[in-house]
Scaffold this active site. Sequence first.
Site, PDB file in Angstrom:
ATOM      1  N   LYS A 143      80.028 -48.078  55.265  1.00 33.91           N
ATOM      2  CA  LYS A 143      79.223 -48.001  56.469  1.00 33.91           C
ATOM      3  C   LYS A 143      78.042 -47.078  56.187  1.00 33.91           C
ATOM      4  O   LYS A 143      78.166 -46.245  55.283  1.00 33.91           O
ATOM      5  CB  LYS A 143      80.056 -47.509  57.644  1.00 33.91           C
ATOM      6  CG  LYS A 143      80.204 -45.981  57.756  1.00 33.91           C
ATOM      7  CD  LYS A 143      80.750 -45.572  59.091  1.00 33.91           C
ATOM      8  CE  LYS A 143      80.376 -44.154  59.412  1.00 33.91           C
ATOM      9  NZ  LYS A 143      80.914 -43.576  60.604  1.00 33.91           N
ATOM     10  N   HIS A 173      87.170 -47.134  57.249  1.00 32.42           N
ATOM     11  CA  HIS A 173      88.362 -46.414  56.778  1.00 32.42           C
ATOM     12  C   HIS A 173      89.401 -46.236  57.886  1.00 32.42           C
ATOM     13  O   HIS A 173      90.562 -45.951  57.600  1.00 32.42           O
ATOM     14  CB  HIS A 173      87.998 -45.090  56.093  1.00 32.42           C
ATOM     15  CG  HIS A 173      87.445 -44.065  57.005  1.00 32.42           C
ATOM     16  ND1 HIS A 173      86.122 -43.980  57.304  1.00 32.42           N
ATOM     17  CD2 HIS A 173      88.047 -43.073  57.697  1.00 32.42           C
ATOM     18  CE1 HIS A 173      85.917 -42.984  58.135  1.00 32.42           C
ATOM     19  NE2 HIS A 173      87.072 -42.419  58.395  1.00 32.42           N
ATOM     20  N   GLU A 211      86.031 -35.332  67.915  1.00 34.26           N
ATOM     21  CA  GLU A 211      85.872 -34.461  66.740  1.00 34.26           C
ATOM     22  C   GLU A 211      85.482 -33.061  67.212  1.00 34.26           C
ATOM     23  O   GLU A 211      84.818 -32.925  68.244  1.00 34.26           O
ATOM     24  CB  GLU A 211      84.764 -34.998  65.832  1.00 34.26           C
ATOM     25  CG  GLU A 211      85.041 -36.385  65.269  1.00 34.26           C
ATOM     26  CD  GLU A 211      83.860 -36.890  64.431  1.00 34.26           C
ATOM     27  OE1 GLU A 211      83.994 -36.926  63.212  1.00 34.26           O
ATOM     28  OE2 GLU A 211      82.812 -37.219  65.024  1.00 34.26           O
ATOM     29  N   ASP A 230      77.237 -44.921  65.278  1.00 35.55           N
ATOM     30  CA  ASP A 230      77.990 -44.259  64.222  1.00 35.55           C
ATOM     31  C   ASP A 230      79.507 -44.454  64.381  1.00 35.55           C
ATOM     32  O   ASP A 230      80.233 -44.463  63.395  1.00 35.55           O
ATOM     33  CB  ASP A 230      77.660 -42.755  64.236  1.00 35.55           C
ATOM     34  CG  ASP A 230      78.135 -42.039  62.984  1.00 35.55           C
ATOM     35  OD1 ASP A 230      77.884 -42.572  61.891  1.00 35.55           O
ATOM     36  OD2 ASP A 230      78.764 -40.970  63.092  1.00 35.55           O
ATOM     37  N   HIS A 235      84.231 -48.127  64.252  1.00 38.82           N
ATOM     38  CA  HIS A 235      85.617 -47.648  64.320  1.00 38.82           C
ATOM     39  C   HIS A 235      86.310 -47.982  65.650  1.00 38.82           C
ATOM     40  O   HIS A 235      87.407 -48.527  65.670  1.00 38.82           O
ATOM     41  CB  HIS A 235      85.673 -46.139  64.093  1.00 38.82           C
ATOM     42  CG  HIS A 235      84.992 -45.690  62.837  1.00 38.82           C
ATOM     43  ND1 HIS A 235      85.177 -46.319  61.630  1.00 38.82           N
ATOM     44  CD2 HIS A 235      84.122 -44.682  62.597  1.00 38.82           C
ATOM     45  CE1 HIS A 235      84.463 -45.703  60.702  1.00 38.82           C
ATOM     46  NE2 HIS A 235      83.810 -44.717  61.271  1.00 38.82           N
ATOM     47  N   LYS A 325      81.315 -35.419  69.434  1.00 42.06           N
ATOM     48  CA  LYS A 325      81.378 -34.295  68.495  1.00 42.06           C
ATOM     49  C   LYS A 325      81.460 -32.992  69.277  1.00 42.06           C
ATOM     50  O   LYS A 325      81.097 -32.941  70.446  1.00 42.06           O
ATOM     51  CB  LYS A 325      80.122 -34.302  67.626  1.00 42.06           C
ATOM     52  CG  LYS A 325      80.049 -35.569  66.784  1.00 42.06           C
ATOM     53  CD  LYS A 325      79.189 -35.380  65.561  1.00 42.06           C
ATOM     54  CE  LYS A 325      79.216 -36.598  64.691  1.00 42.06           C
ATOM     55  NZ  LYS A 325      80.452 -36.711  63.886  1.00 42.06           N
TER      56      LYS A 325
HETATM   57  P1  NAD Z   1      74.930 -39.014  48.569  1.00 37.80           P
HETATM   58  O1  NAD Z   1      73.493 -38.851  48.947  1.00 37.80           O
HETATM   59  O2  NAD Z   1      75.769 -37.799  48.430  1.00 37.80           O
HETATM   60  O3  NAD Z   1      75.025 -39.797  47.182  1.00 37.80           O
HETATM   61  C1  NAD Z   1      74.210 -40.876  46.879  1.00 37.80           C
HETATM   62  C2  NAD Z   1      74.532 -41.393  45.491  1.00 37.80           C
HETATM   63  O4  NAD Z   1      73.702 -42.506  45.233  1.00 37.80           O
HETATM   64  C3  NAD Z   1      74.289 -40.405  44.362  1.00 37.80           C
HETATM   65  O5  NAD Z   1      75.295 -40.593  43.381  1.00 37.80           O
HETATM   66  C4  NAD Z   1      72.948 -40.865  43.772  1.00 37.80           C
HETATM   67  O6  NAD Z   1      72.797 -40.576  42.391  1.00 37.80           O
HETATM   68  C5  NAD Z   1      73.052 -42.341  43.976  1.00 37.80           C
HETATM   69  N1  NAD Z   1      71.727 -42.984  44.040  1.00 37.80           N
HETATM   70  C6  NAD Z   1      70.763 -42.798  44.978  1.00 37.80           C
HETATM   71  N2  NAD Z   1      69.681 -43.566  44.664  1.00 37.80           N
HETATM   72  C7  NAD Z   1      69.980 -44.231  43.532  1.00 37.80           C
HETATM   73  C8  NAD Z   1      69.277 -45.163  42.727  1.00 37.80           C
HETATM   74  N3  NAD Z   1      68.031 -45.574  42.999  1.00 37.80           N
HETATM   75  N4  NAD Z   1      69.900 -45.645  41.639  1.00 37.80           N
HETATM   76  C9  NAD Z   1      71.157 -45.253  41.318  1.00 37.80           C
HETATM   77  N5  NAD Z   1      71.858 -44.386  42.040  1.00 37.80           N
HETATM   78  C10 NAD Z   1      71.285 -43.869  43.136  1.00 37.80           C
HETATM   79  O7  NAD Z   1      75.551 -40.039  49.621  1.00 37.80           O
HETATM   80  P2  NAD Z   1      77.083 -40.172  50.086  1.00 37.80           P
HETATM   81  O8  NAD Z   1      77.344 -39.173  51.155  1.00 37.80           O
HETATM   82  O9  NAD Z   1      77.970 -40.184  48.910  1.00 37.80           O
HETATM   83  O10 NAD Z   1      77.085 -41.585  50.809  1.00 37.80           O
HETATM   84  C11 NAD Z   1      76.993 -42.832  50.132  1.00 37.80           C
HETATM   85  C12 NAD Z   1      77.066 -43.948  51.160  1.00 37.80           C
HETATM   86  O11 NAD Z   1      78.312 -43.883  51.822  1.00 37.80           O
HETATM   87  C13 NAD Z   1      76.021 -43.840  52.259  1.00 37.80           C
HETATM   88  O12 NAD Z   1      75.639 -45.129  52.657  1.00 37.80           O
HETATM   89  C14 NAD Z   1      76.766 -43.148  53.388  1.00 37.80           C
HETATM   90  O13 NAD Z   1      76.223 -43.470  54.647  1.00 37.80           O
HETATM   91  C15 NAD Z   1      78.137 -43.752  53.213  1.00 37.80           C
HETATM   92  N6  NAD Z   1      79.200 -42.925  53.752  1.00 37.80           N
HETATM   93  C16 NAD Z   1      79.361 -41.629  53.363  1.00 37.80           C
HETATM   94  C17 NAD Z   1      80.414 -40.884  53.871  1.00 37.80           C
HETATM   95  C18 NAD Z   1      80.643 -39.461  53.423  1.00 37.80           C
HETATM   96  O14 NAD Z   1      81.632 -38.884  53.876  1.00 37.80           O
HETATM   97  N7  NAD Z   1      79.824 -38.897  52.580  1.00 37.80           N
HETATM   98  C19 NAD Z   1      81.294 -41.454  54.784  1.00 37.80           C
HETATM   99  C20 NAD Z   1      81.130 -42.789  55.169  1.00 37.80           C
HETATM  100  C21 NAD Z   1      80.072 -43.503  54.640  1.00 37.80           C
END
Ligand code: NAD
Length: 477
Positions: A143, A173, A211, A230, A235, A325
């Site tokens: 998501k 999830h 939350e 969100d 969810h 939240k």
């Molecule tokens: P983040 O910003 O921490 O990580 C992004 C990752 O993408 C990094 O590994 C970066 O190197 C890579 N990346 C970015 N641009 C790139 C490119 N051009 N080429 C190759 N790699 C590239 O983000 P995150 O928090 O890990 O979230 C990732 C996705 O998951 C997002 O869509 C976010 O909305 C979703 N998400 C995150 C969470 C969470 O708890 N963090 C929960 C649910 C959903």
Amino acid sequence: IPVDAFDLVIFGGTGDLARRKILPGLYRRFWAGQMPDEARIIGAARTDQDVAAFRTMVAEAIAEFVSERKRDADCIKRFLDCIDYVTLDARGEAGWKELKSKCRANTVQAFYFSVGPGLFGDIAERLRSFKIARQDARIVVEKPFGRDLATAKELNRELSANFDESQIYRIDHYLGKETVQNLMAVRFGNVLFEPLWNAQYVDHVQITVAETVGVGGRGAYYDKSGAMRDMVQNHLMQLLCLTAMEPPAKFDPDAVRDEKLKVIRALDPVEADDIVRGQYREGAEPGYLQDVENPDSRTESFIALKCHISNWRWKGTPFYLRTGKRMAARMSEIVVHFKPTPHSIFGEEAGTKANVLSIRLQPDEGIDLSVTIKEPGPGGMRLMDVPLDMSFAEALGEEAADMPDAYERLIMDVMRGNQTLFMRGDEVEAAWAWTDPLIEAWTRRGSKPCSYAQGSTGPEEAMMLMHKDRRRWRELE
Ligand code: NAD
């Protein structure tokens, strides 16, 4: 039972989600003997580093997010041997040939898109043009799946241009939680509930995801989204579907998802009077407007709404949803309030009670049914509620402590090729088609969210939403 050997490529392997959830989750499955030594996890991200540096990152993630009991040195070493890394640019050409050279021919092949949705199309296209993904490759996406119907359609189009729907695993999830699957077991594995699971016997249903945290470091992102996009569109909508759907003929992916889709399509539009939006104000912690650094923001950090499902089963039974939240407690639950008995033989002084079935997802998963009995003692026939409690921690003992978390379970389902707990493209689009007009209506009216205190149950107006129907929200505890 271990899954077959696999190659799992995690795009965004150095990101927050990979570090906190995906990699520690995979380690726990490895520790439990479910992920074989022959499996490969290949991190793919922009960060220019070698395999050794990525393995160090993975080891640190395990140290931080896996409980000590499961951190055995030999097991960690064997797990790290399964880890590989490619520096790669999703939008460019660099790294893709190297990735191809690392993918094996005779294993299950999965690609986890743990990156922003803006990169889905680029990655999908390159997986095909570099001839990396096989016909049977599995694609896992996170998501947010769009921010409205148009963007969700565009994402579906980008994915389906390169892959078949049967290859796409859209993660929510919440669906990976043990209790959510238990909701289906309770409904369809017992004769007790299903005959009563309809408007004739159910007074109303409450679904709450509360939350205690604020928007934290995600302020800029969250402010463009809000609680409706969100949390509700994905969810809460999924929980509503599983609660309200007709029994599928089989527990198979399309049978279950067909029934969920019918629920979304049967949802009535929600009246403006039946939606309350809120923003937490300044208190012990900064308020929402400070958190998102936007003093004029009208984005909601809380939403409560009443909706109706127009079908034979549910006509006349409202479903109340709320999420927010900085609320009083961290708690997620689905609560089915049954109607009182049609006639009390004990007279008014005995009191009227009604059965309540609550399905808790957080903090401790479990199912609880309140039943009416006589108050003990010689004081005459007075009624009281007692819980028939099925807390997993108590009922399952040791096993409960080892229950995989939602991400682990879902990733293993990907490896087994089971799409039941993943959202199908048409489901996601139908959910946006219901959500969009509600958001458009309040945006057009320029309506402001109501203010609520931190650590509360949300704005007063949300209480009124229930009170005007002579009902009450469940306590947050
Ligand atoms: P983040 O910003 O921490 O990580 C992004 C990752 O993408 C990094 O590994 C970066 O190197 C890579 N990346 C970015 N641009 C790139 C490119 N051009 N080429 C190759 N790699 C590239 O983000 P995150 O928090 O890990 O979230 C990732 C996705 O998951 C997002 O869509 C976010 O909305 C979703 N998400 C995150 C969470 C969470 O708890 N963090 C929960 C649910 C959903």
